[in-house]
Design an enzyme around this catalytic site. Sequence first.
Site, short mmCIF file in Angstrom:
data_model
loop_
_atom_site.label_atom_id
_atom_site.label_comp_id
_atom_site.label_asym_id
_atom_site.label_seq_id
_atom_site.Cartn_x
_atom_site.Cartn_y
_atom_site.Cartn_z
N GLU A 27 0.83 -1.21 0.00
CA GLU A 27 0.00 0.00 0.00
C GLU A 27 0.86 1.26 0.00
O GLU A 27 0.56 2.23 -0.72
CB GLU A 27 -0.92 -0.02 1.23
CG GLU A 27 -2.13 0.88 1.11
CD GLU A 27 -3.15 0.55 2.18
OE1 GLU A 27 -4.29 0.21 1.82
OE2 GLU A 27 -2.81 0.61 3.37
N GLU A 33 2.22 1.63 -3.41
CA GLU A 33 1.17 2.08 -4.33
C GLU A 33 0.91 3.57 -4.17
O GLU A 33 0.73 4.30 -5.17
CB GLU A 33 -0.12 1.28 -4.06
CG GLU A 33 -1.26 1.64 -5.01
CD GLU A 33 -2.57 0.93 -4.68
OE1 GLU A 33 -3.54 1.15 -5.42
OE2 GLU A 33 -2.61 0.16 -3.69
N CYS A 85 -8.50 -2.15 3.60
CA CYS A 85 -8.37 -3.30 4.51
C CYS A 85 -9.62 -3.57 5.33
O CYS A 85 -9.71 -4.58 6.02
CB CYS A 85 -7.16 -3.14 5.42
SG CYS A 85 -7.06 -1.57 6.24
N SER A 91 -7.40 1.72 -2.76
CA SER A 91 -6.19 0.94 -3.00
C SER A 91 -6.55 -0.43 -3.57
O SER A 91 -7.55 -1.04 -3.20
CB SER A 91 -5.41 0.76 -1.69
OG SER A 91 -4.41 -0.22 -1.83
N LYS A 124 -15.51 -9.77 7.71
CA LYS A 124 -14.45 -10.62 7.18
C LYS A 124 -15.01 -11.93 6.66
O LYS A 124 -14.43 -12.55 5.75
CB LYS A 124 -13.39 -10.88 8.25
CG LYS A 124 -12.54 -9.66 8.59
CD LYS A 124 -11.65 -9.26 7.44
CE LYS A 124 -10.77 -8.08 7.78
NZ LYS A 124 -9.97 -7.64 6.61
N GLU A 164 -16.07 -11.01 3.26
CA GLU A 164 -14.90 -10.77 2.42
C GLU A 164 -14.28 -12.07 1.94
O GLU A 164 -13.87 -12.20 0.78
CB GLU A 164 -13.87 -9.95 3.19
CG GLU A 164 -12.61 -9.64 2.39
CD GLU A 164 -11.55 -8.95 3.22
OE1 GLU A 164 -11.03 -7.92 2.76
OE2 GLU A 164 -11.24 -9.44 4.32
N GLU A 171 -13.60 -12.87 -6.06
CA GLU A 171 -12.25 -12.54 -6.54
C GLU A 171 -11.15 -12.97 -5.58
O GLU A 171 -9.96 -12.85 -5.89
CB GLU A 171 -12.14 -11.04 -6.81
CG GLU A 171 -12.32 -10.15 -5.61
CD GLU A 171 -13.75 -9.70 -5.39
OE1 GLU A 171 -13.96 -8.66 -4.74
OE2 GLU A 171 -14.68 -10.41 -5.86
N CYS A 190 -10.83 -1.66 14.21
CA CYS A 190 -11.06 -3.09 14.43
C CYS A 190 -11.22 -3.44 15.91
O CYS A 190 -11.83 -4.46 16.24
CB CYS A 190 -9.91 -3.89 13.84
SG CYS A 190 -9.72 -3.65 12.06
#
Length: 582
Positions: free
Chosen positions: A277, A280, A297, A317, A356, A359, A364, A507
């Site tokens: 990251e 990037e 994230c 990102s 999560k 996710e 993908e 989190c």
Amino acid sequence: MQITINGKKIEAKSGQTIIEVARENDIFIPSLCYHKDLVPTGNCGVCVVKIEGIGPLKRACVTPVEDGMSILTDSVELRKIRKDLLSLILLSHDVKCPTCDQNGKCELQELVNYMDIPESKYEPIFERAPVDDLSPSIVKDTNKCIHCGRCIAVCNDVQKVHALCLEGRGFESKVTTAFGESLADSPCVNCGQCTVYCPVGALKEKSQIEEVQNALFDPKKIVVVQEAPAVRSALGEEFGMNPNEVTVGKMYAALRRLGFDKVFDTNFAADLTIMEEGSELIKRVKEGGTLPMITSCSPGWVKFVETYFPEFLSNVSSCKSPQQMFGAMVKTYFAKQENLDPKDIVSVSIMPCTAKKFESQRPEMNSSGYRDVDHVLTVREFIRMIKGAKIDFNNLPEEKADQLMGQYTGAGTIFGATGGVMEAAIRTAYALLSGKELENLDVAPVRGMSGIKEASLDVPLKDSSDVLTVNVAVAHGLGNAKKLLEDVRDGKKSYHFIEIMACPGGCVGGGGQPYGSDLADRARRGESLYKDDKNCEFRTSHTNPMIKKIYAEFLGEPLSHMSHKYLHTDYKERDHLTGKQN
């Protein structure tokens, strides 16, 4: 102003409600719908009090104090009214305490015991409704719902998702989605804040304990586990340990006793995320890429931007989250190092987050040819497994994670607190841009519980006399994210980099954390992660020896072809009514 509660003179501030003043002074007023983090609704009526000189009883959660007010919070009359209210609530509640995930943490159960409510002579007055378990993250059981309205308040007022609403009136009312569809077919972003604030277990995470246990008992499977940074900040609370300490060593020990073959750490992948990251961000700044770049994230945030702000998708990102990066490396790098067939590896994560689970099932997330992460357990599920196995958590020895993907830095551990991703990225991006380490690694302006935080950092560029001023922002809670994005969209704010976490506090306040927490608990958990950061041998992601090793042996360098294949992805616009990808 001065008021009197139960004959005791008390100082109070203008604008406070009776229940706020009472709790500040350790005076107990029973309540069900009230929560200090949410706007009070007065729905349940259990908090009624008697005010001298006023005929009708008043609900303490919505009644502001006035100078000279004299309040009675407990009496024979008040107890009878509260007992009657609780008895009515029980008649419309599916009482199955032994099999309820919230047993022992249920606020209704606690009040019923406190008020000594007798068994009702009347039959329950609700018709059993089907349980909505189609979401990959959250189960909604309206049979347990007591209509307190907390889930709606946090979903609509705090998170601004508006996935939940109240339909009907009185005993006919029910919490549902806008069109009565499953949560799976709604704008729900799976953040799970509704499960944290639900007092009775009507909303809970979708458990994967059985799937994980089946894998642990399968001799043909190698079961590998990772644990998010925020897990260690809350796990000890449930076992009466010092809430200001992280429980890293005991966490590893508990996982080994549960039977996991390899115990690694998501913090390692957090360091990996920062390498990708941060690189990037530098590439976008130097080559004129889309700015501001926004972190990716937090899966609840990612689904939120896909649904409500698709015009910002190019800003997000391309990095996978640490959970998914770790999963991809388990099925590739780890499998190669250990000479294992990826099909025999079961990748499990312990997360503070219900999103999560969603996710891990995104189509993908299988760049290795297999699911990056097979099963996701929340902290609550992890705790149930520890207790179910009769593990004496408090007396476990302090153990270390397995190497290869277990070593982490302080930058990785602070990922769990709001502002932590930003701070970790600043530490490494500064070093990559300037060629030298940041003098003070504690980036105070991005820390703390303010809803939106801003900072500017002057970075001297290596091999140049130029200085780059980097403007950053941090938002936690989707309501704050919405406000920040609107300001950016309207040209009121300009940044290079933005961190967004779906859950208030980051989190540490995730939808899978232990029941019964509030914003103060979340702040304390965050502080414990910063304390752990201070104690780490390495505090910047680019200095992690195991990160250097994985690039040298497998990935090559950040943003390489190999890293793009396994560690990066893209996101797609979703329908704002159904949450489905367009």
